[in-house]
Design an enzyme around this catalytic site. Structure first.
Site, PDB file in Angstrom:
ATOM      1  NE  ARG A 161      -5.112 -12.929   2.593  1.00 48.71           N
ATOM      2  CZ  ARG A 161      -4.507 -13.442   0.919  1.00 48.71           C
ATOM      3  NH1 ARG A 161      -4.668 -15.284   1.137  1.00 48.71           N
ATOM      4  NH2 ARG A 161      -5.499 -13.733  -0.140  1.00 48.71           N
ATOM      5  CG  ASP A 195      -7.963  -0.476  -1.228  1.00 48.92           C
ATOM      6  OD1 ASP A 195      -9.175  -1.063  -0.370  1.00 48.92           O
ATOM      7  OD2 ASP A 195      -7.388  -1.014  -0.385  1.00 48.92           O
ATOM      8  CG  ASP A 208      -6.772  -3.890  -1.931  1.00 45.88           C
ATOM      9  OD1 ASP A 208      -8.300  -3.632  -3.036  1.00 45.88           O
ATOM     10  OD2 ASP A 208      -6.214  -4.578  -1.534  1.00 45.88           O
ATOM     11  CB  THR A 254      -4.043 -20.697   8.098  1.00 44.57           C
ATOM     12  OG1 THR A 254      -5.224 -20.229   7.312  1.00 44.57           O
ATOM     13  CG2 THR A 254      -4.239 -21.440   9.356  1.00 44.57           C
TER      14      THR A 254
END
Length: 209
Positions: free
Chosen positions: A104, A203, A200, A108
């Site tokens: 990511r 994770d 997550d 942006t």
């Protein structure tokens, strides 16, 4: 518009409950994701084409069906998608495996492709893209663009849990891609996490924070 298939099989739903549970540790979480991957692969391959051959049973020659050799490629979105690969391969061991890595952009917030490695015969294969979560839809949309610009024509997307927002984004960007999910959850929260979700996935699969 691509169809959305929600797998309501009791075994999938049972295992998904323990995948959601915050008290499920890394080892058990990984095993459960693997098992659900296998069960979902059973459903997603339901329309694979068959052909008839002659086979010698101990009694006589018989007509029987075998898979017609349609080429499958499995593509996890790194890193969490890796957790679903082995489960699918148990049912489709001849499938080739590609990889798509995205990160990511901090400014942006859009996903950026950093790694793509695919089988050489892209145009001849049916692709199954796997990722445990379809949240905002950004990564899945970008991963499928990465496949299409390399010549992929037949693509399915498979995940454990999806948010309605992610499904909508995917359907708008890729109306030719069917979506296969174990559960359609309520919504996204302000941080882009699926509610109630499972936290997550990366994770919890790899024991990182």
């Amino acid at each position: 518009m691509g169809k959305v298939y929600v797998f309501d099989h009791p075994l999938i739903q049972h295992k998904l409950t323990y995948i959601r549970d915050k008290n499920t540790g890394t080892k058990e979480f990984r095993e459960l994701v693997d098992e659900v991957g296998t069960l979902m692969a059973f459903e997603i391959t339901r329309d694979m084409p068959l052909e008839e051959i002659d086979v010698e049973t101990p009694v006589q020659t018989a007509k029987a069906k075998v898979l017609s050799g349609k080429k499958i490629a499995l593509v996890p979105i790194l890193r969490a998608g890796l957790g679903m690969v082995e489960g699918v391969l148990k049912l489709i061991p001849a499938a080739k495996v590609g990889h798509i890595g995205l990160y990511r952009d901090p400014e942006t917030l859009k996903p950026v492709e950093y790694y793509v490695k695919l089988p050489t015969d892209v145009e001849e294969r049916e692709f199954i893209v796997v990722d445990p979560m379809l949240a905002t839809g950004g990564s899945a949309v970008e991963a499928i663009y990465a496949l299409k610009k390399r010549g992929a024509k037949n693509i399915k997307f498979m995940c454990l849990i999806a948010a309605p927002e992610g499904v909508e984004v995917m359907q708008e960007a890729h109306p030719d891609v069917d979506i296969y999910i174990a559960a359609l959850d309520e919504k996204l929260n302000d941080h882009g996490y699926i509610i109630p979700g499972l936290g997550d996935a990366g994770d919890r699969l790899f024991g990182t924070k």
